[in-house]
Design an enzyme around this catalytic site. Sequence first.
Site, PDB file in Angstrom:
ATOM      1  N   ASN A 192      12.253   5.959  22.807  1.00  0.00           N
ATOM      2  CA  ASN A 192      12.755   7.309  22.542  1.00  0.00           C
ATOM      3  C   ASN A 192      11.912   7.903  21.422  1.00  0.00           C
ATOM      4  OD1 ASN A 192      15.706   8.497  20.776  1.00  0.00           O
ATOM      5  ND2 ASN A 192      14.353   9.628  22.115  1.00  0.00           N
ATOM      6  N   GLY A 193      11.350   9.116  21.664  1.00  0.00           N
ATOM      7  CA  GLY A 193      10.550   9.771  20.628  1.00  0.00           C
ATOM      8  C   GLY A 193       9.212  10.207  21.181  1.00  0.00           C
TER       9      GLY A 193
ATOM     10  N   CYS B 165      15.935  11.459  24.868  1.00  0.00           N
ATOM     11  CA  CYS B 165      16.012  10.201  25.611  1.00  0.00           C
ATOM     12  C   CYS B 165      16.976   9.246  24.892  1.00  0.00           C
ATOM     13  CB  CYS B 165      14.678   9.466  25.767  1.00  0.00           C
ATOM     14  SG  CYS B 165      13.422  10.423  26.628  1.00  0.00           S
TER      15      CYS B 165
ATOM     16  N   CYS C  10      15.778  12.775  11.905  1.00  0.00           N
ATOM     17  CA  CYS C  10      15.842  14.116  12.512  1.00  0.00           C
ATOM     18  C   CYS C  10      17.192  14.766  12.210  1.00  0.00           C
ATOM     19  CB  CYS C  10      15.642  14.002  14.015  1.00  0.00           C
ATOM     20  SG  CYS C  10      15.948  15.548  14.868  1.00  0.00           S
TER      21      CYS C  10
ATOM     22  N   TYR D  72      22.981  19.074  16.514  1.00  0.00           N
ATOM     23  CA  TYR D  72      23.102  19.414  17.925  1.00  0.00           C
ATOM     24  C   TYR D  72      23.113  18.232  18.877  1.00  0.00           C
ATOM     25  CZ  TYR D  72      21.220  20.723  22.524  1.00  0.00           C
ATOM     26  OH  TYR D  72      20.997  20.834  23.862  1.00  0.00           O
TER      27      TYR D  72
ATOM     28  N   GLY E 228      19.575  12.522  28.029  1.00  0.00           N
ATOM     29  CA  GLY E 228      18.557  12.719  29.059  1.00  0.00           C
ATOM     30  C   GLY E 228      19.183  12.624  30.429  1.00  0.00           C
TER      31      GLY E 228
END
Length: 475
Positions: free
Chosen positions: A105-106, A2, A252, A258, A30
């Site tokens: 987001n998360g 997101c 992360c 990626y 997203g």
Amino acid sequence: MCGIAGYYSREEKDAANQVMLMLYAQQHRGQESCGIAVSKGIKLQLHKSMGYVKEAFPEETLERLSGSVAIGHVRYPTRGDAVIENTQPYIIETLSGPIYAIASNGDIVNYDEVANELRVKGVHFSSKNDGELLGRFIVYYHERKDMEIVDAIRLLMKKIKGAYSAVFLTCSTLYAFRDENGFRPMLMGQRGNHVAFASESCALDILRVDSMREIQPGEIVVVTPQQEIYQSHFHAQLLTTEPLPTPQPHHCVFEMIYFARPDSYQFGEYVYEVRQQIGARLAAYDDDIGDVVVPVPDSANFIAMGYALAKNIPFQMGLIRNHYVGRTFIRPDQYTRDESVRQKFNPLKDFFTGKRVILVDDSIVRGTTIRKLVRMLKGAGAREVHLRIGSPPVKFSCYYGIDTPNPSELIANNMTVDEIQEYIGADSLKYLAIDDLQKCVQSCDKFCYACFNGKYPVPKSQMGVETPVGEEVGK
Ligand code: SF4
């Protein structure tokens, strides 16, 4: 996954338009749905839609959303179905009408525990989305317990565990905050009297901000109107809180490998530089094994480039990607995913004939996509296909907002590297070692690597889920 955006201006009425531009730049985060909430003075107005930002916000819609403060969201579902009810931002109705909105987001790992606590206190939920939980938590403590919103967010940070970068809107004030681990990225930019927040810096670049910085893990930033004495216009007043004392951030690392756009700057470094270093480290594993380096576009482009530069081998875009098909990894059902692999990639004709190809990808999740691609290249005449992966094997699920599947569906959780190579049909297969990945980021101890090593930074007891084999950090 997101992407979020927030924008504050006291002079212009085009906040929704600016948020739309930022969402557009973050469409890769997203693609299921999107929305924008804007302040109309004494109430908020929301527009949300399934699908892409471009289609969701035609000019006439943006005109209706005129206002000087707005937040927005692009969504990929990790909790709750891909339906309009789960689309963000969330508007929270009170007796005074729609006066609060949130976009986040998360993934929250103790969702059930906190939601049940609020239900017992009489709070009702209309979805199973994390954003709604965050919003209702803040509004409950603000409206019913008379807490300042900042204090309610502080309490939220102590009670709600997991990953959340969020923007919260009232009719006059914009709040931005980030969980104490800083799992997901979040930045703030300023241009004159305008303040913007976004998940990725590429979204702030579009607004040509003069200055930019990351929101610290555990920090709250508040943008409020302040009337200038003797003048009738307002200035944005920026207040920031001291970040919560956190033992250790856990950004992360998958964002760097990626997920983020290569032109983004996050967690203190440029994404494309990290990816090139990953490629160079992979190249150091090999002697002369190939004639050409080909990326699986687009996320492996810079990893492949790093490999090719380090080895002085030609880098070629031998696989062409159709950009109008969504990301394979983030399409939820298997049928759609299988179909989209064929629709998404096409090899250049006569390009691969007789060549020893070094095919570079960022990661292998289920193995279905890369297996088809290796077959595709062999079918196109490649003599050998050597597969190089810019991450360690993905063996564990993510509970912090990236939609990796159940561990039983992760190929590296079920097969050895040799077995994967055989299944995929590559002539050789090498993954990046985890200690080499750690050398590619500047502050390696500030990252989460749980999907590779199972060491989950948020303790299992707070997750409410059965975690696979690994350990908790520090144990
Ligand atoms: Fe990122 Fe993996 Fe950690 Fe999830 S588990 S936050 S994908 S590094």
